[in-house]
Write a protein that holds these residues in place. Structure first.
Motif, PDB file in Angstrom:
ATOM      1  N   GLY A  65       0.815  -1.207   0.000  1.00  0.00           N
ATOM      2  CA  GLY A  65       0.000   0.000   0.000  1.00  0.00           C
ATOM      3  C   GLY A  65       0.843   1.249   0.000  1.00  0.00           C
ATOM      4  N   VAL A  79      -3.043   3.191   3.329  1.00  0.00           N
ATOM      5  CA  VAL A  79      -4.082   2.624   2.475  1.00  0.00           C
ATOM      6  C   VAL A  79      -3.586   1.311   1.887  1.00  0.00           C
ATOM      7  N   PRO A  81      -5.002  -1.720  -0.573  1.00  0.00           N
ATOM      8  CA  PRO A  81      -6.085  -2.204  -1.438  1.00  0.00           C
ATOM      9  C   PRO A  81      -6.425  -3.666  -1.144  1.00  0.00           C
ATOM     10  N   ALA A  86      -8.942  -2.281  -6.654  1.00  0.00           N
ATOM     11  CA  ALA A  86      -8.660  -1.264  -5.644  1.00  0.00           C
ATOM     12  C   ALA A  86      -7.231  -0.756  -5.774  1.00  0.00           C
ATOM     13  N   TYR A  87      -6.294  -1.652  -6.114  1.00  0.00           N
ATOM     14  CA  TYR A  87      -4.906  -1.230  -6.345  1.00  0.00           C
ATOM     15  C   TYR A  87      -4.839  -0.266  -7.525  1.00  0.00           C
ATOM     16  N   LEU A  90      -5.938   3.088  -6.401  1.00  0.00           N
ATOM     17  CA  LEU A  90      -4.901   3.768  -5.629  1.00  0.00           C
ATOM     18  C   LEU A  90      -3.840   4.378  -6.547  1.00  0.00           C
ATOM     19  N   GLN A 120     -10.560  -0.001  -0.408  1.00  0.00           N
ATOM     20  CA  GLN A 120      -9.344   0.315   0.335  1.00  0.00           C
ATOM     21  C   GLN A 120      -9.518  -0.002   1.824  1.00  0.00           C
ATOM     22  N   CYS A 149     -15.500   3.819   3.288  1.00  0.00           N
ATOM     23  CA  CYS A 149     -14.880   2.500   3.147  1.00  0.00           C
ATOM     24  C   CYS A 149     -15.586   1.402   3.930  1.00  0.00           C
TER      25      CYS A 149
END
Length: 222
Positions: A65, A79, A81, A86-87, A90, A120, A149
């Motif tokens: 992260g 953060v 993911p 989600a990665y 980011l 995240q 989140c």
């Protein structure tokens, strides 16, 4: 092996703020018998490949992260993911911040993060100085991230300055009031005590001062 996992670690990819390479932090986690480690550098994913390779070699569970540092007074957040989409979100968020700022800098605001918050896992990492109490901005941040989140963790950092018990009590009360979950951390900046001297030199370079004049800017312990 201990049940403890350090999830707020930094590497030398947090420029002039940490004194160990990603692979050294992974090795340190293994030598200490940690259950895992999370590497989050300041507004960067630059060190995650080296961390990932070392984690595979040493069989250390790794969370990949970043530590997001904001320009609007929002406390820093780590953060992590949950999955590949989600990665990707980011990385897009970091691109937004990098494009706004001069090369080598990143300009982010909490509203930016909330646009990319899906998927995240977030640890809010406040800095509570000696004698200080959590402020309204920290509470607001916890509420915003909880809403965006679905869950939020609150870092209880052990500083070893004589204030840890008071600080932990305040953070515990805040967590209960906001629905956050406490998580213990030392926010390590190097993997062995001997690197403390290098960290102090890096701090002086960053702050444009000398070891003789740096005073409380330097690390309190190794």
């Amino acid at each position: 092996m201990t049940d403890f996992a350090e999830l707020c670690a930094a590497t030398n990819f947090s420029f002039l703020r940490a004194a160990s390479h990603p692979e050294e932090m992974i090795l340190g986690a293994k030598q200490l018998g940690f259950a895992g480690i999370g590497v989050g550098d300041r507004n960067s994913l630059a060190g995650v490949v080296r961390a990932h390779e070392a984690a595979k070699e040493h069989k250390v569970p790794l969370l990949v992260g970043a530590r997001l540092v904001f320009c609007d007074g929002t406390p820093d957040i780590f953060v992590y993911p949950k999955d590949r989409p989600a990665y990707a979100r980011l990385t897009r968020l970091l691109t937004v911040g990098n494009r706004r700022a001069p090369k080598g800098e990143c300009e982010l605001y909490i509203e930016d993060f909330l646009q990319f918050a899906e998927g995240q896992q977030v640890i809010v990492a406040p800095v509570l100085e000696a004698g200080a109490a959590p402020d309204a901005r920290l509470r607001e941040t916890l509420d915003l991230i909880h809403e965006g989140c679905g869950a939020v963790w609150l870092a209880a950092r052990f500083v070893l300055d004589g204030e840890d018990r008071r600080r932990l009590r305040l953070l515990k009360n805040l967590a209960e009031q906001t629905g956050a979950r406490l998580i213990a951390t030392t926010e390590p900046l190097h993997h062995v005590p001997e690197r403390r001297a290098l960290l102090d030199v890096l701090t002086c370079v960053r702050e444009k001062t000398t070891l003789d004049d740096a005073g409380r800017l330097l690390a309190a312990n190794a």
